[in-house]
Design a protein around this motif. Structure first.
Motif, PDB file in Angstrom:
ATOM      1  N   VAL A  37       0.861  -1.184   0.000  1.00  0.00           N
ATOM      2  CA  VAL A  37       0.000   0.000   0.000  1.00  0.00           C
ATOM      3  C   VAL A  37       0.898   1.235   0.000  1.00  0.00           C
ATOM      4  O   VAL A  37       2.008   1.226   0.550  1.00  0.00           O
ATOM      5  CB  VAL A  37      -0.955   0.031   1.212  1.00  0.00           C
ATOM      6  N   GLU A  38       0.403   2.313  -0.642  1.00  0.00           N
ATOM      7  CA  GLU A  38       1.182   3.554  -0.696  1.00  0.00           C
ATOM      8  C   GLU A  38       0.238   4.741  -0.838  1.00  0.00           C
ATOM      9  O   GLU A  38      -0.736   4.697  -1.592  1.00  0.00           O
ATOM     10  CB  GLU A  38       2.164   3.502  -1.869  1.00  0.00           C
ATOM     11  N   TRP A  39       0.560   5.790  -0.139  1.00  0.00           N
ATOM     12  CA  TRP A  39      -0.199   7.043  -0.210  1.00  0.00           C
ATOM     13  C   TRP A  39       0.743   8.119  -0.716  1.00  0.00           C
ATOM     14  O   TRP A  39       1.769   8.424  -0.103  1.00  0.00           O
ATOM     15  CB  TRP A  39      -0.736   7.400   1.177  1.00  0.00           C
ATOM     16  N   TYR A  40       0.401   8.728  -1.857  1.00  0.00           N
ATOM     17  CA  TYR A  40       1.227   9.751  -2.488  1.00  0.00           C
ATOM     18  C   TYR A  40       0.471  11.070  -2.526  1.00  0.00           C
ATOM     19  O   TYR A  40      -0.709  11.108  -2.901  1.00  0.00           O
ATOM     20  CB  TYR A  40       1.607   9.332  -3.911  1.00  0.00           C
ATOM     21  N   GLN A  41       1.150  12.172  -2.133  1.00  0.00           N
ATOM     22  CA  GLN A  41       0.548  13.499  -2.147  1.00  0.00           C
ATOM     23  C   GLN A  41       1.551  14.497  -2.716  1.00  0.00           C
ATOM     24  O   GLN A  41       2.774  14.358  -2.528  1.00  0.00           O
ATOM     25  CB  GLN A  41       0.173  13.936  -0.731  1.00  0.00           C
ATOM     26  N   SER A  42       1.051  15.528  -3.399  1.00  0.00           N
ATOM     27  CA  SER A  42       1.917  16.594  -3.904  1.00  0.00           C
ATOM     28  C   SER A  42       1.130  17.903  -3.880  1.00  0.00           C
ATOM     29  O   SER A  42      -0.081  17.917  -4.119  1.00  0.00           O
ATOM     30  CB  SER A  42       2.404  16.280  -5.320  1.00  0.00           C
ATOM     31  N   ARG A  43       1.858  19.013  -3.598  1.00  0.00           N
ATOM     32  CA  ARG A  43       1.183  20.302  -3.441  1.00  0.00           C
ATOM     33  C   ARG A  43       2.072  21.452  -3.902  1.00  0.00           C
ATOM     34  O   ARG A  43       3.272  21.489  -3.616  1.00  0.00           O
ATOM     35  CB  ARG A  43       0.818  20.551  -1.968  1.00  0.00           C
ATOM     36  N   PHE A  44       1.454  22.426  -4.610  1.00  0.00           N
ATOM     37  CA  PHE A  44       2.041  23.754  -4.762  1.00  0.00           C
ATOM     38  C   PHE A  44       1.530  24.610  -3.607  1.00  0.00           C
ATOM     39  O   PHE A  44       0.357  24.533  -3.230  1.00  0.00           O
ATOM     40  CB  PHE A  44       1.625  24.385  -6.089  1.00  0.00           C
ATOM     41  N   ASP A  64      -2.769  13.324  -6.457  1.00  0.00           N
ATOM     42  CA  ASP A  64      -2.713  12.585  -5.195  1.00  0.00           C
ATOM     43  C   ASP A  64      -3.334  11.207  -5.407  1.00  0.00           C
ATOM     44  O   ASP A  64      -4.432  11.095  -5.972  1.00  0.00           O
ATOM     45  CB  ASP A  64      -3.484  13.325  -4.108  1.00  0.00           C
ATOM     46  N   MET A  65      -2.641  10.167  -4.935  1.00  0.00           N
ATOM     47  CA  MET A  65      -3.128   8.819  -5.193  1.00  0.00           C
ATOM     48  C   MET A  65      -2.875   7.891  -4.018  1.00  0.00           C
ATOM     49  O   MET A  65      -1.863   8.009  -3.327  1.00  0.00           O
ATOM     50  CB  MET A  65      -2.466   8.244  -6.457  1.00  0.00           C
ATOM     51  N   PHE A  66      -3.803   6.982  -3.844  1.00  0.00           N
ATOM     52  CA  PHE A  66      -3.632   5.851  -2.928  1.00  0.00           C
ATOM     53  C   PHE A  66      -3.572   4.593  -3.779  1.00  0.00           C
ATOM     54  O   PHE A  66      -4.477   4.331  -4.586  1.00  0.00           O
ATOM     55  CB  PHE A  66      -4.796   5.770  -1.935  1.00  0.00           C
ATOM     56  N   TYR A  93      -6.555   4.757  -6.414  1.00  0.00           N
ATOM     57  CA  TYR A  93      -7.614   5.743  -6.155  1.00  0.00           C
ATOM     58  C   TYR A  93      -7.008   7.129  -6.183  1.00  0.00           C
ATOM     59  O   TYR A  93      -6.059   7.420  -5.444  1.00  0.00           O
ATOM     60  CB  TYR A  93      -8.262   5.481  -4.798  1.00  0.00           C
ATOM     61  N   GLU A  94      -7.512   7.991  -7.059  1.00  0.00           N
ATOM     62  CA  GLU A  94      -7.074   9.382  -7.154  1.00  0.00           C
ATOM     63  C   GLU A  94      -7.928  10.181  -6.182  1.00  0.00           C
ATOM     64  O   GLU A  94      -9.115  10.415  -6.434  1.00  0.00           O
ATOM     65  CB  GLU A  94      -7.242   9.864  -8.608  1.00  0.00           C
ATOM     66  N   ASP A  95      -7.323  10.575  -5.059  1.00  0.00           N
ATOM     67  CA  ASP A  95      -8.146  11.105  -3.967  1.00  0.00           C
ATOM     68  C   ASP A  95      -8.251  12.627  -3.962  1.00  0.00           C
ATOM     69  O   ASP A  95      -8.768  13.199  -3.010  1.00  0.00           O
ATOM     70  CB  ASP A  95      -7.628  10.612  -2.614  1.00  0.00           C
ATOM     71  N   ARG A  96      -7.779  13.298  -5.014  1.00  0.00           N
ATOM     72  CA  ARG A  96      -7.967  14.747  -5.072  1.00  0.00           C
ATOM     73  C   ARG A  96      -9.357  15.081  -5.609  1.00  0.00           C
ATOM     74  O   ARG A  96     -10.039  15.955  -5.081  1.00  0.00           O
ATOM     75  CB  ARG A  96      -6.898  15.399  -5.947  1.00  0.00           C
ATOM     76  N   GLU A 116      -9.580  22.143 -13.411  1.00  0.00           N
ATOM     77  CA  GLU A 116      -9.383  22.465 -12.000  1.00  0.00           C
ATOM     78  C   GLU A 116     -10.059  21.456 -11.088  1.00  0.00           C
ATOM     79  O   GLU A 116      -9.570  21.168  -9.994  1.00  0.00           O
ATOM     80  CB  GLU A 116      -9.907  23.869 -11.703  1.00  0.00           C
ATOM     81  N   ASN A 117     -11.188  20.898 -11.530  1.00  0.00           N
ATOM     82  CA  ASN A 117     -12.000  20.066 -10.645  1.00  0.00           C
ATOM     83  C   ASN A 117     -12.100  18.611 -11.066  1.00  0.00           C
ATOM     84  O   ASN A 117     -12.759  17.822 -10.394  1.00  0.00           O
ATOM     85  CB  ASN A 117     -13.421  20.646 -10.551  1.00  0.00           C
ATOM     86  N   ASP A 118     -11.442  18.231 -12.162  1.00  0.00           N
ATOM     87  CA  ASP A 118     -11.582  16.868 -12.673  1.00  0.00           C
ATOM     88  C   ASP A 118     -10.455  15.962 -12.216  1.00  0.00           C
ATOM     89  O   ASP A 118      -9.308  16.387 -12.062  1.00  0.00           O
ATOM     90  CB  ASP A 118     -11.601  16.869 -14.211  1.00  0.00           C
ATOM     91  N   SER A 119     -10.792  14.704 -12.029  1.00  0.00           N
ATOM     92  CA  SER A 119      -9.779  13.685 -11.820  1.00  0.00           C
ATOM     93  C   SER A 119      -8.991  13.470 -13.110  1.00  0.00           C
ATOM     94  O   SER A 119      -9.536  13.577 -14.212  1.00  0.00           O
ATOM     95  CB  SER A 119     -10.441  12.372 -11.399  1.00  0.00           C
ATOM     96  N   LEU A 120      -7.702  13.176 -12.971  1.00  0.00           N
ATOM     97  CA  LEU A 120      -6.899  12.839 -14.146  1.00  0.00           C
ATOM     98  C   LEU A 120      -7.505  11.670 -14.898  1.00  0.00           C
ATOM     99  O   LEU A 120      -7.531  11.643 -16.137  1.00  0.00           O
ATOM    100  CB  LEU A 120      -5.465  12.498 -13.721  1.00  0.00           C
ATOM    101  N   PHE A 121      -8.053  10.702 -14.162  1.00  0.00           N
ATOM    102  CA  PHE A 121      -8.597   9.507 -14.798  1.00  0.00           C
ATOM    103  C   PHE A 121      -9.900   9.777 -15.551  1.00  0.00           C
ATOM    104  O   PHE A 121     -10.333   8.954 -16.354  1.00  0.00           O
ATOM    105  CB  PHE A 121      -8.824   8.410 -13.749  1.00  0.00           C
ATOM    106  N   TYR A 122     -10.521  10.942 -15.299  1.00  0.00           N
ATOM    107  CA  TYR A 122     -11.722  11.305 -16.029  1.00  0.00           C
ATOM    108  C   TYR A 122     -11.461  11.341 -17.532  1.00  0.00           C
ATOM    109  O   TYR A 122     -12.314  10.962 -18.337  1.00  0.00           O
ATOM    110  CB  TYR A 122     -12.225  12.667 -15.539  1.00  0.00           C
TER     111      TYR A 122
END
Length: 499
Positions: free
Chosen positions: A396-403, A415-417, A438-441, A477-483
């Motif tokens: 399992v892995e939790w990845y986060q990134s932020r400006f 951001d992904m789990f 799971y793209e949790d953003r 701005e509001n869509d998941s990458l996977f969309y």
């Protein structure tokens, strides 16, 4: 309406001249393996025959490789049988090492072909590049054929020093899936994340030195030229078709940074082991492998809607990072983080207000943080299932990134789990892998199960399925990458022979 490509049309055959030479090279290399047989037989007298093991003085040449056929097939019901094929690919991988233990030359080469596109005028759903040419890292490419030499270097080792020069890949970081401290190597994102793990990173021309002491290991990297990340072009299967609900997207040509001293990359990594814990600290100054996908203008053609021109834009950054791994009997814990004071992104504008848009969008620097935390559990299924002999691993892995600056477009990697379960049965004849992302953003998922057969004679067969889902309305701005890839569900089949 499908997006239009900026530049050469899909039917243009200017990339075809490379297909025949690369096919010839592929067959030539495979045939040439027969010439190595005397050396291989001779080297068999050595006590250790492992490729990376110890060699006797006579064991001066070793090699290994595989040939693979891989196919991607759409699963959506609206596609007809002839439209379901995304990719039918032949891949040949060859690794050759020549020299002694301390001084040797090493090559890891991949040759790719799309045979369904050879000799006909139909367009491929998946292709390697719009044009043909040679990159700075010796990638030779055409529309239906490609050769990569991601590892091609000479090695000189001394008592406590190791020097290498040539195309190299650097295994920085400890996370299983996404490595924030893997600064140097760009990625091959032309198939999103569905390439084999060893194919995702591209080699870069570089010099490296590693110094070993009893207390720590220090690695230094110097990359004099920039190699860009590979992105899907406009009409390719994995390309984003439109944003903001209605804007078709056109991907502009990628331009590498000029080979100047200012654009030279260099990095340092200091590693040490204390008991059951490995810890590393790293620093990087050089080109960012993540491009800014910059809205740079519009493309207007008679009778067609206005399309948004996206230009991959690269910048030099500074970054500091650290990673740690702790091993126990049943668990491996991992953590990795990277901080940059000057990572770049563009300032968002309202695309619905066409009259108020200013091109190209403004690019600004911002503090940036990315981290990954994960664990591997070696599940003791042998205690629960009588006769189970395979290795069961849950990762399992939790990845986060932020400006940190407001108003900037989010980082390229969301951001992904990630969760993956691996197991094998029947003395490793049958093996399986189930991955869930799971793209949790903004909410999006990839469900990716795989089952494989190892015939234990060099042949393996794998079949997998990728179900992609993402929420959104077309707003970046509001869509998941996977969309943007929700229609790309597919079945993948792979046959490999290892020699």
């Amino acid at each position: 309406m499908a997006a239009r490509k900026h530049g050469k049309s899909p039917g243009d055959d200017r990339g075809r001249p490379l297909a025949a030479p690369l096919l010839f090279c592929c067959l030539l290399i495979l045939a040439a393996l027969g010439l190595f047989q005397p050396a291989v037989i001779f080297s068999a007298m050595a006590e250790e025959n492992d490729f990376f093991g110890e060699e006797s003085e006579d064991n001066f040449l070793t090699w290994r490789g595989f040939v693979e056929m891989e196919g991607f097939f759409r699963t959506r019901e609206e596609f007809q049988d002839e439209d379901r094929v995304v990719k039918n690919e032949i891949r040949s991988h060859l690794e050759v090492r020549y020299g002694s233990d301390d001084r040797f030359a090493f090559m890891a080469a991949d040759l790719y072909l799309l045979p369904q596109a050879l000799g006909n005028e139909t367009d491929t759903v998946y292709y390697y590049d719009e044009d043909s040419g040679i990159d700075r890292n010796l990638r030779i490419y055409g529309r239906e054929a490609e050769a990569q030499f991601n590892e091609l270097y000479v090695n000189c080792s001394f008592d406590r020093i190791r020097l290498r020069a040539g195309n190299q890949k650097y295994a920085w970081g400890t996370a299983d899936f996404f490595n924030p401290t893997a600064y140097a190597n760009p990625y091959d994102l032309r198939e999103l994340i569905f390439k084999d793990e060893e194919e995702l990173k591209l080699g870069i021309p570089s010099l490296s030195a590693m110094a070993f002491t009893d207390a720590f290991t220090l690695e230094a990297v110097l990359a004099p030229v920039h190699v860009p990340t590979l992105l899907p072009t406009t009409d390719q299967f994995w390309a984003i078709r439109r944003v903001e609900g209605f804007f078709p997207v056109v991907i502009d040509d990628t331009q590498a940074l000029d080979p100047t001293l200012e654009n030279t990359g260099w990095g340092l990594r200091l590693s040490a082991t204390r008991g059951n814990t490995d810890i590393s600290f790293s620093a990087w100054r050089g080109p960012d492998h993540d491009p800014v996908l910059l809205p740079a203008g519009v493309v207007v053609e008679p009778g067609e809607p206005v399309a948004l021109l996206i230009r991959p834009d690269y910048h030099v950054i500074h970054a500091l990072g650290a990673d740690v791994t702790m091993n126990t009997d049943a668990f491996v814990f991992q953590a990795e983080a990277s901080w940059s004071p000057d990572k770049c992104s563009f300032v968002r504008q309202d695309l619905t207000d066409i009259a108020g848009i200013t091109f190209p969008f403004e690019v600004e620097k911002s503090d940036y943080l990315a981290f990954a935390v994960g664990a591997n559990w070696f599940v003791p299924l042998g205690r629960l299932i009588d006769g189970h002999t395979g290795q069961s691993v849950l990762s399992v892995e939790w990845y986060q990134s932020r400006f940190f600056k407001e108003g900037l477009n989010p980082p390229l990697l969301p951001d992904m789990f990630t969760c993956r379960y691996e197991d094998s049965f029947l003395d490793d004849l049958l093996y399986t892998e189930i991955t869930f992302i799971y793209e949790d953003r903004h909410g999006g998922t990839i469900f990716w199960p795989m089952i494989g057969l190892d015939f234990q004679n060099g042949f393996t067969l794998e079949v997998s399925y990728a179900g992609i889902d993402g929420e959104g309305s077309g707003s970046w701005e509001n869509d998941s990458l996977f969309y943007y890839f929700r229609d790309n569900d597919m079945v993948m089949a792979k046959v490999r022979y290892v020699f």
